[in-house]
Design an enzyme around this catalytic site. Sequence first.
Site, short mmCIF file in Angstrom:
data_model
loop_
_atom_site.label_atom_id
_atom_site.label_comp_id
_atom_site.label_asym_id
_atom_site.label_seq_id
_atom_site.Cartn_x
_atom_site.Cartn_y
_atom_site.Cartn_z
N ALA A 1 45.51 27.50 28.62
CA ALA A 1 46.01 26.16 28.32
C ALA A 1 47.48 26.18 27.95
O ALA A 1 48.22 25.22 28.22
CB ALA A 1 45.19 25.55 27.18
N GLU B 1 58.22 43.43 76.08
CA GLU B 1 58.19 44.01 77.41
C GLU B 1 59.48 44.77 77.72
O GLU B 1 59.45 45.84 78.34
CB GLU B 1 57.97 42.93 78.46
CG GLU B 1 56.64 42.19 78.33
CD GLU B 1 56.75 40.94 77.49
OE1 GLU B 1 56.00 39.98 77.76
OE2 GLU B 1 57.57 40.90 76.55
N LEU C 1 60.17 36.29 44.13
CA LEU C 1 59.49 36.01 45.40
C LEU C 1 59.92 36.96 46.52
O LEU C 1 59.93 36.58 47.69
CB LEU C 1 59.71 34.55 45.83
CG LEU C 1 59.15 33.48 44.90
CD1 LEU C 1 59.40 32.10 45.51
CD2 LEU C 1 57.67 33.69 44.63
N GLY D 1 52.24 26.28 42.58
CA GLY D 1 51.07 26.10 41.74
C GLY D 1 50.05 25.08 42.22
O GLY D 1 50.00 24.69 43.38
N THR E 1 56.41 25.71 39.23
CA THR E 1 56.15 27.16 39.15
C THR E 1 57.45 27.94 39.10
O THR E 1 57.56 28.93 38.37
CB THR E 1 55.31 27.61 40.36
OG1 THR E 1 54.07 26.89 40.37
CG2 THR E 1 55.01 29.09 40.32
N GLU F 1 52.14 30.31 47.31
CA GLU F 1 51.57 30.89 46.10
C GLU F 1 51.47 29.88 44.95
O GLU F 1 51.43 30.25 43.79
CB GLU F 1 52.40 32.11 45.68
CG GLU F 1 52.42 33.22 46.73
CD GLU F 1 52.95 34.53 46.19
OE1 GLU F 1 52.71 34.86 45.02
OE2 GLU F 1 53.60 35.25 46.97
N CYS G 1 60.86 37.91 81.13
CA CYS G 1 60.21 39.22 81.11
C CYS G 1 59.37 39.46 82.35
O CYS G 1 59.21 40.60 82.79
CB CYS G 1 59.34 39.34 79.86
SG CYS G 1 60.29 39.42 78.32
N ALA H 1 45.78 30.03 34.65
CA ALA H 1 46.51 30.28 33.41
C ALA H 1 45.71 29.71 32.24
O ALA H 1 44.79 28.91 32.42
CB ALA H 1 47.90 29.62 33.45
N ARG I 1 53.00 38.87 51.67
CA ARG I 1 54.34 38.29 51.76
C ARG I 1 55.10 38.88 52.94
O ARG I 1 55.79 38.17 53.67
CB ARG I 1 55.11 38.57 50.46
CG ARG I 1 54.68 37.76 49.26
CD ARG I 1 55.57 38.09 48.06
NE ARG I 1 55.17 37.36 46.86
CZ ARG I 1 55.79 37.46 45.69
NH1 ARG I 1 56.84 38.28 45.56
NH2 ARG I 1 55.37 36.76 44.65
#
Length: 360
Positions: free
Chosen positions: A158, A46, A198, A290, A190, A288, A78, A156, A178
């Site tokens: 193995a 405002e 990141l 794991g 991860t 994200e 405000c 992924a 993001r």
Amino acid sequence: MSLALALGRRGFGRTWPNPSVGCVIVRDGQIVGRGRTGDGGRPHAEIVALKQAGTHAEGATAYVTLEPCSHFGKTPPCSQALIKAGIDRVVGAMDDRDPRVNGQGFEMLRKAGVKVVTGIAREEAEEDHRGFFNRLLKNRPFVTLKMATSFDGRIATASGKSQWITAPPARRVVHAFRARHDAVMIGGRTARKDNPMLNVRDLGIDHKTVRVIVSRKLDMPENSALAESIKELPLWLCHGPDAPEERLQRWVALGAKLIPCRLKAQMIDLVHAMQGLAEHGLTRVFCEGGGTLAASLIGAHCVDELIGFNAGLLIGAEGQPSIGTLGIENLSEAPNFKLKSVQKIGPDIMHVWQSQTHFI
């Protein structure tokens, strides 16, 4: 109001701990002022719009996506600024559920003779401000869990190979997500395996996303991309009470923020971790993975939104699942989400699901 909402959305991920509000001032059918909450939460939308409108604000209508504040904080309210500027009418999308406001802003305007209309585009505004309300009323940020998987739900092979399951267009959209959140979060495993940065890339914008790592013992390399970029981008570490003291001291020396968390079943208590993030101001967190962290968040009922990217390749049962063990024996116990949208992104499919109970 549609323009006010669009302005507010431009501040997603930038205004925490405050909500990203949009404001448009109209006089005689012409827009004379517009604004959104400033980065870091100040100035309020405002105030930005009133400054742009100047003397044209007198007798005008202000459209705001959230009730104007009525309390004295770091700045005057405000509502008072709108009254002082001579605004004739305020059209608000919804009440502010902050106990310091909660209808008092609209009431202050009415008592001053300003016409007030509320409830315009309420559902859209509730959607936009859900992170702010989560932090206020649930004491945790709004959490979006993203998974990029093969057609058969694997993240992924193995052996751990995962780059890249989805194509560049989908990865670009992930960077846009993001940028719309206060923080990006992953688990310690991860972080060790992928050595990610990141950050927000390839969008032509400068966005300092907070990186959050959930790691019980902080057993991560201190020469990683995350550690080496702390001066450019904040790094917050959620750790357990048994993290070695020397590691804590080294990460502090590097510039990381430490968030101590309780343990539950020998793992970090995600409810407590989310409370810690909320106490430090975060309203919207983009997780994200794991798979272990994803399962823990789901099990703790901390996931408000799921975003899935599915590619047309098959990895097979030996691949790594996108979500770890949930301990579910009956379908009636399975967490249930409501489909919001489906979209083709390059050669991949993006689908967005919302928790059935995420609104307060």
